[in-house]
Design an enzyme around this catalytic site. Structure first.
Site, PDB file in Angstrom:
ATOM      1  N   CYS A  77     -16.257   2.104   1.178  1.00 10.65           N
ATOM      2  CA  CYS A  77     -15.080   1.265   1.452  1.00 10.65           C
ATOM      3  C   CYS A  77     -14.659   1.326   2.915  1.00 10.65           C
ATOM      4  CB  CYS A  77     -13.927   1.693   0.564  1.00 10.65           C
ATOM      5  SG  CYS A  77     -13.492   3.435   0.738  1.00 10.65           S
ATOM      6  N   GLN A  98     -10.312  -3.554  -2.944  1.00 12.03           N
ATOM      7  CA  GLN A  98     -11.574  -3.010  -2.460  1.00 12.03           C
ATOM      8  C   GLN A  98     -12.686  -3.249  -3.481  1.00 12.03           C
ATOM      9  OE1 GLN A  98     -12.223  -1.408   0.605  1.00 12.03           O
ATOM     10  NE2 GLN A  98     -14.317  -1.752  -0.111  1.00 12.03           N
ATOM     11  N   ARG A 125       0.880  -1.184   0.000  1.00 12.55           N
ATOM     12  CA  ARG A 125       0.000   0.000   0.000  1.00 12.55           C
ATOM     13  C   ARG A 125       0.906   1.220   0.000  1.00 12.55           C
ATOM     14  NH1 ARG A 125      -5.214   1.557   3.628  1.00 12.55           N
ATOM     15  NH2 ARG A 125      -6.103   0.199   2.032  1.00 12.55           N
ATOM     16  N   ASP A 179     -17.160   7.717  -0.994  1.00 14.68           N
ATOM     17  CA  ASP A 179     -15.879   7.567  -0.299  1.00 14.68           C
ATOM     18  C   ASP A 179     -15.537   8.930   0.300  1.00 14.68           C
ATOM     19  OD1 ASP A 179     -13.432   6.629   0.619  1.00 14.68           O
ATOM     20  OD2 ASP A 179     -12.445   6.661  -1.342  1.00 14.68           O
ATOM     21  N   ARG A 209     -13.749  -8.135   2.455  1.00 18.28           N
ATOM     22  CA  ARG A 209     -12.329  -7.929   2.163  1.00 18.28           C
ATOM     23  C   ARG A 209     -11.551  -9.193   2.542  1.00 18.28           C
ATOM     24  NH1 ARG A 209     -10.035  -2.933   1.763  1.00 18.28           N
ATOM     25  NH2 ARG A 209      -8.273  -4.182   1.060  1.00 18.28           N
ATOM     26  N   HIS A 215      -7.605   1.009  -6.201  1.00 15.91           N
ATOM     27  CA  HIS A 215      -7.764   0.166  -5.013  1.00 15.91           C
ATOM     28  C   HIS A 215      -8.470  -1.129  -5.446  1.00 15.91           C
ATOM     29  CE1 HIS A 215      -7.927  -1.053  -0.976  1.00 15.91           C
ATOM     30  NE2 HIS A 215      -8.702  -0.134  -0.432  1.00 15.91           N
TER      31      HIS A 215
HETATM   32  N1  NVA Z   1      -9.856   6.977  -0.993  1.00 14.53           N
HETATM   33  C1  NVA Z   1      -9.445   6.539   0.308  1.00 14.53           C
HETATM   34  C2  NVA Z   1      -9.686   5.077   0.465  1.00 14.53           C
HETATM   35  C3  NVA Z   1      -9.298   4.521   1.810  1.00 14.53           C
HETATM   36  C4  NVA Z   1      -9.548   3.043   1.920  1.00 14.53           C
HETATM   37  C5  NVA Z   1      -7.989   6.882   0.533  1.00 14.53           C
HETATM   38  O1  NVA Z   1      -7.184   6.671  -0.385  1.00 14.53           O
HETATM   39  O2  NVA Z   1      -7.651   7.374   1.599  1.00 14.53           O
HETATM   40  N1   CP Z   2     -11.146   0.142   2.809  1.00 13.00           N
HETATM   41  C1   CP Z   2      -9.867   0.024   3.174  1.00 13.00           C
HETATM   42  O1   CP Z   2      -8.962  -0.222   2.378  1.00 13.00           O
HETATM   43  O2   CP Z   2      -9.677   0.184   4.503  1.00 13.00           O
HETATM   44  P1   CP Z   2      -8.276   0.354   5.254  1.00 13.00           P
HETATM   45  O3   CP Z   2      -7.715   1.687   4.836  1.00 13.00           O
HETATM   46  O4   CP Z   2      -8.646   0.305   6.699  1.00 13.00           O
HETATM   47  O5   CP Z   2      -7.367  -0.759   4.856  1.00 13.00           O
END
Ligand code: NVA
Ligand code: CP
Length: 321
Positions: free
Chosen positions: A277, A145, A115, A237, A305, A142
């Site tokens: 998400c 997700q 990540r 989101d 997930r 993502h």
């Molecule tokens: N769009 C959000 C998703 C988190 C799971 C982010 O990138 O922070």
């Molecule tokens: N939705 C998601 O990816 O959650 P986290 O940021 O908690 O991993």
């Protein structure tokens, strides 16, 4: 289509999960089908040791609850183990190259989940890794997700083809992956974003090309009411993603008309579900009556997930199952 009984057109042959755009409809359906089966087996208490003795390195440059826990618990449940590697604690954070990190980890582990911020870093990791690389979120996409989202939609609606998903808000990583997966699987997607916060043209054009093949539609608008009309699922989101926190206050001004509240949600079908998400910000992108209400499937979505991550791990690291 009964995804519990899905018959693959071809054996699964992907090495990495870096982008869903590189996956065929058949490969995506294989993952979701296996996720559904693994979930059922798990609930029935049947053990599955497909990844006995295997290890997954998990490199995180950003925070996580669901992604970290689903991969770590998923590996354990499949008989393997996962290592949490904070990017700031390993040598990567002190300037070791991505290529060297990929080469070295490949000699010690059976898979790498990452990540991070830049998509090009994940692409580079995959280029130099001898083991599967899984994208656990970048600024651009993502994919894990989106797989859980579609699995949840399938469970809730009993099918996918011809459904309508309405996405409200930021044209971000989650939006980009939804565009890809919906358009590949025949789910109509309507996206309402503020001006200047739409997904890239390239993302929209690519999704339109996928949709032409699957017989679905991709609509981008600035009008939330139009996008939600007749939707089977309404998705939103956060307005400021990880790394964009300094823009939070500015963004609020542009995004407030896109808030999923009771009034907006009521324009969807009477049996529509709400998806997010997570993590969410109540009274920003969604109000509590919607996210905590009877139509919300966000906790099932989060649970999925785990099951869909296990399917990804089995297919990439376990030779199927
Ligand atoms: N769009 C959000 C998703 C988190 C799971 C982010 O990138 O922070
Ligand atoms: N939705 C998601 O990816 O959650 P986290 O940021 O908690 O991993």
């Amino acid at each position: 289509m009964d995804l519990f009984d899905y018959k693959p057109e071809k054996p699964f042959s992907q090495k990495h999960l870096v982008w869903l755009k590189d996956y065929t409809q058949d490969e995506i359906l294989q993952i979701i089908s296996l996720g559904l089966k693994l979930k059922k087996e798990f609930k029935e208490g049947k053990p599955n040791r497909t990844l006995e003795g295997k290890t997954l390195a998990m490199v995180f440059s950003k925070s996580s609850t669901r992604t970290r826990v689903s991969f770590e618990v998923g590996m354990y449940q499949l008989g393997g183990m996962a290592l949490f590697l904070s990017a700031s604690d390993i040598q990567l954070g002190r300037g070791e190259t991505i290529a060297d990190t990929a080469r070295v980890l490949s000699r010690m582990v059976d898979g790498i989940m990452i990540r991070t911020f830049k998509q090009s870093d994940v692409d580079e990791l995959a280029e130099y890794a001898a083991v599967p690389v899984i994208n656990g979120l970048t600024d651009l996409v993502h994919p894990c997700q989106a797989l859980a989202d579609i699995m949840t939609l399938y469970e809730q609606k009993g099918g996918l083809q011809g459904l309508k998903l309405a996405y409200m808000g930021d044209g971000n990583n989650v939006a980009n992956s939804l565009l890809t997966i919906c358009s590949k699987l025949g789910v109509n997607i309507s996206m309402a974003c503020p001006k200047g916060y739409e997904p890239d043209d390239g993302m929209i054009d690519r999704a339109k090309a996928f949709a032409a093949r699957s017989g679905s539609s991709v609509i981008l608008t600035h009008e939330p009411e139009a996008a939600v009309q007749g939707a089977d699922a309404v998705y939103t989101d956060v307005w400021a993603s990880m790394g964009e926190e300094s823009e939070t206050e500015v963004r609020k001004r542009f995004f407030i008309p896109y808030q999923v509240n009771g009034a907006l949600f009521s324009l969807a079908k009477p049996d529509a579900i709400f998806l997010h998400c997570l993590p969410c910000h109540r009274d920003e992108e969604v109000t509590a009556d919607v996210v905590d209400g009877p139509a919300s499937a966000v906790i099932d979505e989060a649970e999925n997930r785990l099951h869909v991550q296990k399917a990804v791990l089995c297919l990439l690291m376990g030779g199927g199952r």
